[in-house]
Design a protein around this motif. Sequence first.
Motif, PDB file in Angstrom:
ATOM      1  N   UNK A  92      -5.427 -25.146  -3.902  1.00 20.17           N
ATOM      2  CA  UNK A  92      -6.316 -24.224  -3.195  1.00 20.17           C
ATOM      3  C   UNK A  92      -6.965 -23.260  -4.182  1.00 20.17           C
ATOM      4  N   UNK A  93      -8.162 -22.831  -3.834  1.00 23.82           N
ATOM      5  CA  UNK A  93      -8.901 -21.905  -4.698  1.00 23.82           C
ATOM      6  C   UNK A  93      -8.622 -20.446  -4.347  1.00 23.82           C
ATOM      7  N   UNK A  94      -8.404 -20.154  -3.056  1.00 26.14           N
ATOM      8  CA  UNK A  94      -8.258 -18.779  -2.587  1.00 26.14           C
ATOM      9  C   UNK A  94      -6.835 -18.480  -2.139  1.00 26.14           C
ATOM     10  N   UNK A  95      -6.495 -17.187  -2.124  1.00 26.73           N
ATOM     11  CA  UNK A  95      -5.221 -16.703  -1.613  1.00 26.73           C
ATOM     12  C   UNK A  95      -5.399 -16.352  -0.139  1.00 26.73           C
ATOM     13  N   UNK A  96      -4.459 -16.741   0.695  1.00 26.74           N
ATOM     14  CA  UNK A  96      -4.501 -16.449   2.126  1.00 26.74           C
ATOM     15  C   UNK A  96      -3.545 -15.301   2.427  1.00 26.74           C
ATOM     16  N   UNK A  97      -4.017 -14.307   3.179  1.00 29.32           N
ATOM     17  CA  UNK A  97      -3.237 -13.122   3.518  1.00 29.32           C
ATOM     18  C   UNK A  97      -2.381 -13.400   4.746  1.00 29.32           C
ATOM     19  N   UNK A  98      -1.111 -13.002   4.679  1.00 30.43           N
ATOM     20  CA  UNK A  98      -0.188 -13.083   5.812  1.00 30.43           C
ATOM     21  C   UNK A  98       0.303 -11.662   6.067  1.00 30.43           C
ATOM     22  N   UNK A  99      -0.063 -11.090   7.212  1.00 24.44           N
ATOM     23  CA  UNK A  99       0.273  -9.700   7.519  1.00 24.44           C
ATOM     24  C   UNK A  99       1.771  -9.530   7.766  1.00 24.44           C
ATOM     25  N   UNK A 100       2.316  -8.398   7.288  1.00 19.58           N
ATOM     26  CA  UNK A 100       3.725  -8.084   7.483  1.00 19.58           C
ATOM     27  C   UNK A 100       3.940  -7.171   8.686  1.00 19.58           C
ATOM     28  N   UNK A 101       2.868  -6.523   9.155  1.00 20.50           N
ATOM     29  CA  UNK A 101       2.991  -5.636  10.308  1.00 20.50           C
ATOM     30  C   UNK A 101       1.672  -5.608  11.070  1.00 20.50           C
ATOM     31  N   UNK A 102       1.747  -5.073  12.280  1.00 21.87           N
ATOM     32  CA  UNK A 102       0.564  -5.012  13.142  1.00 21.87           C
ATOM     33  C   UNK A 102      -0.564  -4.183  12.524  1.00 21.87           C
ATOM     34  N   UNK A 103      -0.221  -3.213  11.698  1.00 23.21           N
ATOM     35  CA  UNK A 103      -1.230  -2.358  11.077  1.00 23.21           C
ATOM     36  C   UNK A 103      -2.189  -3.150  10.181  1.00 23.21           C
ATOM     37  N   UNK A 104      -1.756  -4.318   9.701  1.00 27.63           N
ATOM     38  CA  UNK A 104      -2.570  -5.116   8.798  1.00 27.63           C
ATOM     39  C   UNK A 104      -2.980  -6.452   9.422  1.00 27.63           C
ATOM     40  N   UNK A 122       0.887  -1.161   0.000  1.00 23.92           N
ATOM     41  CA  UNK A 122       0.000   0.000   0.000  1.00 23.92           C
ATOM     42  C   UNK A 122       0.922   1.207   0.000  1.00 23.92           C
ATOM     43  N   UNK A 123       1.026   1.860  -1.146  1.00 21.07           N
ATOM     44  CA  UNK A 123       1.999   2.943  -1.288  1.00 21.07           C
ATOM     45  C   UNK A 123       3.402   2.367  -1.152  1.00 21.07           C
ATOM     46  N   UNK A 124       4.174   2.895  -0.212  1.00 19.97           N
ATOM     47  CA  UNK A 124       5.534   2.428   0.044  1.00 19.97           C
ATOM     48  C   UNK A 124       5.583   1.376   1.150  1.00 19.97           C
ATOM     49  N   UNK A 125       4.436   1.023   1.710  1.00 21.46           N
ATOM     50  CA  UNK A 125       4.374   0.117   2.857  1.00 21.46           C
ATOM     51  C   UNK A 125       4.047  -1.305   2.430  1.00 21.46           C
ATOM     52  N   UNK A 126       4.836  -2.251   2.916  1.00 20.05           N
ATOM     53  CA  UNK A 126       4.518  -3.656   2.659  1.00 20.05           C
ATOM     54  C   UNK A 126       3.473  -4.094   3.670  1.00 20.05           C
ATOM     55  N   UNK A 127       2.283  -4.396   3.173  1.00 20.71           N
ATOM     56  CA  UNK A 127       1.173  -4.806   4.039  1.00 20.71           C
ATOM     57  C   UNK A 127       1.296  -6.278   4.413  1.00 20.71           C
ATOM     58  N   UNK A 128       1.754  -7.077   3.488  1.00 19.05           N
ATOM     59  CA  UNK A 128       1.879  -8.509   3.723  1.00 19.05           C
ATOM     60  C   UNK A 128       2.035  -9.230   2.409  1.00 19.05           C
ATOM     61  N   UNK A 159      -5.495  -7.238  11.072  1.00 18.11           N
ATOM     62  CA  UNK A 159      -6.926  -7.522  10.901  1.00 18.11           C
ATOM     63  C   UNK A 159      -7.180  -8.394   9.675  1.00 18.11           C
ATOM     64  N   UNK A 160      -6.280  -8.378   8.702  1.00 18.60           N
ATOM     65  CA  UNK A 160      -6.449  -9.165   7.483  1.00 18.60           C
ATOM     66  C   UNK A 160      -5.764 -10.527   7.556  1.00 18.60           C
ATOM     67  N   UNK A 161      -4.922 -10.723   8.559  1.00 17.62           N
ATOM     68  CA  UNK A 161      -4.138 -11.954   8.677  1.00 17.62           C
ATOM     69  C   UNK A 161      -5.038 -13.184   8.668  1.00 17.62           C
ATOM     70  N   UNK A 162      -4.773 -14.099   7.758  1.00 20.69           N
ATOM     71  CA  UNK A 162      -5.546 -15.328   7.659  1.00 20.69           C
ATOM     72  C   UNK A 162      -6.786 -15.231   6.788  1.00 20.69           C
TER      73      UNK A 162
END
Length: 83
Positions: A36-48, A22-28, A50-53
């Motif tokens: 598997x059919x879907x992509x699973x999100x792995x957060x790179x920082x505490x700011x994201x 997101x911009x210059x920030x790595x969200x994950x 909420x999306x982990x998993x």
Amino acid sequence: MSLSSYPDGRYSPAQQAYVIEVGETQAGLVNRRTDERFFTFVAASAAFRALDGHRFATPGAAKLAARLVTQPRRGASARRLAS
């Protein structure tokens, strides 16, 4: 990235992984195995965190969700002014 082989000897990626920024920030990142059919999100920082998993149909959908996490909520400034 690891490889798996097909019965006819061809090779294919065993998983797909994409960095979500997101911009210059790595969200994950999002990843999925070929079975598997879907992509699973792995957060790179505490700011994201909420999306982990969470699972997304596409990496683009995960990027949109990450952008929405960073945006201020509507009405937040109005509530601050009212208190």
